[in-house]
Scaffold this active site. Structure first.
Site, PDB file in Angstrom:
ATOM      1  CE1 TYR A   1      13.907 -42.494  62.714  1.00 36.45           C
ATOM      2  CE2 TYR A   1      11.777 -41.056  62.019  1.00 36.45           C
ATOM      3  CZ  TYR A   1      12.297 -42.150  62.249  1.00 36.45           C
ATOM      4  OH  TYR A   1      11.001 -42.751  63.851  1.00 36.45           O
TER       5      TYR A   1
ATOM      6  CB  THR B   1      10.202 -40.423  73.204  1.00 33.29           C
ATOM      7  OG1 THR B   1      10.797 -39.518  71.918  1.00 33.29           O
ATOM      8  CG2 THR B   1       9.071 -41.391  72.591  1.00 33.29           C
TER       9      THR B   1
ATOM     10  CE  LYS C   1      12.169 -45.674  62.349  1.00 29.67           C
ATOM     11  NZ  LYS C   1      12.304 -47.402  62.621  1.00 29.67           N
TER      12      LYS C   1
ATOM     13  CB  THR D   1       9.833 -35.382  71.329  1.00 26.64           C
ATOM     14  OG1 THR D   1       9.530 -37.141  70.796  1.00 26.64           O
ATOM     15  CG2 THR D   1       9.355 -35.148  70.657  1.00 26.64           C
TER      16      THR D   1
END
Length: 490
Positions: free
Chosen positions: A382, A417, A386, A420
């Site tokens: 990830y 969120t 990014k 999360t």
């Protein structure tokens, strides 16, 4: 409305007659004395004189060579035909001589000694030639550029680009008279290259319809080869009609010889409040016989166009298992790259060209502080995706800035969120303990959050909204970190 198209030529000097209509000479003389509301846009002087002749109902005779390459600032107001004609030709070294029957004959005006030494200042209308960043007058552009706008296209009853180019000096159409194949154009003896909104295209299989065209730009001479491997004669650039923020629409039809019927429609308007998302649909239908027996032609043209001002990429996330890089398979890597990098690239490729066409827009990419502060236990793939998105965004900002499109990056830290919560559950399953233990392990890996909490999604949304607004019009190519102080740099 019935239109009649005729092709005529002469071996010697061609004479162009403007304003021939169903009026008698006596009526024409009376019309010449009456004041009328006249609205003629800036553009070619020859086209403007032709429009005046039609609107005022008078005959104006002139040699096309007399007005070739000359432009006018247009005319708006109430004038008699004589007053309107004088204003159109002011400063062009042309004089109008009455023909005694209510019409006019245009002749070259001899320069007097006083005028030969004085500069004649004529207001020049501003035009925006595609590919230039600022508005210029036709005289200030260093190259030879001819621009024919949509109003001139409509008033001349030009249905295709090939017909529009009849009004460009030195240009000729090299295609099917029956519009059975795509048009090609000869300008200054060379085959002219074609572009649409500045992008090179191959020759169309059929002649391009004019209903979807905002204007046609012709860049002549050797300067045309500066923009790629193009011919030295000219580049013909077609600027398509773009969506508008207000509702507008028009429709029309015509009937011509050989039972030719033509219908057109043009509709545009907003799809969202404020017009940030817009649409436009142009279309035309032709049905006609021809001078060749058993040759029947049907032509359908539809061009839907979308418009967008703001593009914010907020999609992202990670679903890879914990355990470091060893547990990551090729499928894990491809999934992370597809979601966190390629999804953004693909959406940009679809929508950003519309922003380039309209010369304005704002793009916001959402990356992550993990691009510089990865968690090796659980988010290696990830974080790498990014980081790639961050580099891609910087490159995109350098490319799009000169074209009027702003690109900025928002890098959130720990955001509270729903994803999360799912991430913490995966950590709990892998390492054991409670959800709070998983949360503390993430905070420790991040080095803590000085403000003591993660950011709320609404706070990130407020930052994105600001960067996309006109208030941030001077902010471009920048990265904004919203992490509560996790990354300890300023």
């Amino acid at each position: 409305m019935v239109k009649f198209k005729q092709m005529c030529g002469a071996a010697a000097v061609a004479i162009l007659v403007a304003g021939i209509g169903a009026v008698s000479m006596s009526a024409q003389a009376q019309t010449a004395q009456a004041a009328k509301d006249i609205d003629i846009p800036a553009g070619s002087l020859g086209n403007a004189i032709a429009q005046l002749g039609r609107k005022a109902g008078v005959m104006i005779v002139f040699d096309p060579a007399l007005v070739r390459g000359k432009r006018t600032a247009g005319l708006h107001g109430t004038y008699t035909s004589a007053q309107a004609l004088d204003r159109l030709i002011a400063g062009s070294n042309i004089k109008a001589r009455p023909d005694g029957r209510g019409g006019y004959i245009l002749e070259r005006e001899p320069l007097s000694a006083s005028r030969s030494t004085a500069a004649i200042e004529t207001p020049q209308a501003e035009i925006l030639v595609y590919g230039r960043l600022t508005k210029d007058t036709a005289l200030s552009i260093p190259q030879s550029v001819d621009v024919i706008d949509s109003q001139a296209i409509q008033s001349s009853n030009s249905d295709t680009v090939g017909e529009v180019l009849r009004f460009i000096p030195g240009a000729s159409r090299d295609g099917s008279l029956l519009d059975a194949f795509g048009d090609t154009y000869l300008i200054r003896g060379f085959l002219a290259n074609q572009t649409i909104n500045g992008i090179a295209v191959s020759t169309m299989r059929q002649a391009r319809d004019s209903i979807g065209i905002e204007r046609v730009e012709v860049l002549k001479g050797p300067a045309s080869v500066l923009y790629g491997q193009l011919q030295p004669g000219a580049v013909v650039n077609i600027v398509t009609k773009q969506p508008q923020r207000e509702w507008k629409g028009s429709a029309g039809f015509s009937y011509d010889r050989y039972d030719e019927f033509r219908g057109t429609v043009d509709l545009t308007g907003p799809l969202s409040a404020g017009g940030d998302l817009r649409f436009r649909v142009t279309g035309a239908y032709d049905d006609a016989d021809s001078f060749i027996e058993y040759w029947h032609r049907r032509h359908l043209f539809v061009a839907p166009v979308g418009g967008i001002d703001i593009l914010a990429h907020v999609i992202g996330g990670s679903s890879t298992p914990a355990g470091g890089f060893v547990v990551l398979t090729d499928e894990h890597w491809l999934a992370e790259l597809s979601l966190n990098l390629l999804a953004t690239v693909r959406l940009d490729r679809l929508l950003v060209p519309k922003m380039i066409e309209q010369g304005a827009g704002a793009v916001v990419h959402v990356t992550s502080i993990q691009s510089v502060l990865p968690l090796p236990e659980s988010t290696t793939a990830y974080a790498a995706a990014k980081a790639a998105l961050r580099t891609y965004s910087k490159s995109l900002s350098k490319e799009l800035g000169p074209k009027g499109v702003r690109v900025n990056v928002v890098s959130p830290g720990w955001i509270m969120t729903e994803s999360t919560g799912r991430f913490l559950e995966r950590l709990q399953d892998t390492n054991g303990g409670t959800i709070e233990d998983a949360r503390q392990s993430v905070l420790e890996a991040l080095g803590g959050i000085p403000i003591g909490r993660g950011a709320e999604p609404s706070e990130v949304a407020d930052l994105i909204a600001y960067l996309a607004s006109d208030r941030a019009g001077a902010i471009h190519g920048a990265e904004f970190v919203i992490d509560g102080g996790t990354v300890s740099t300023v």
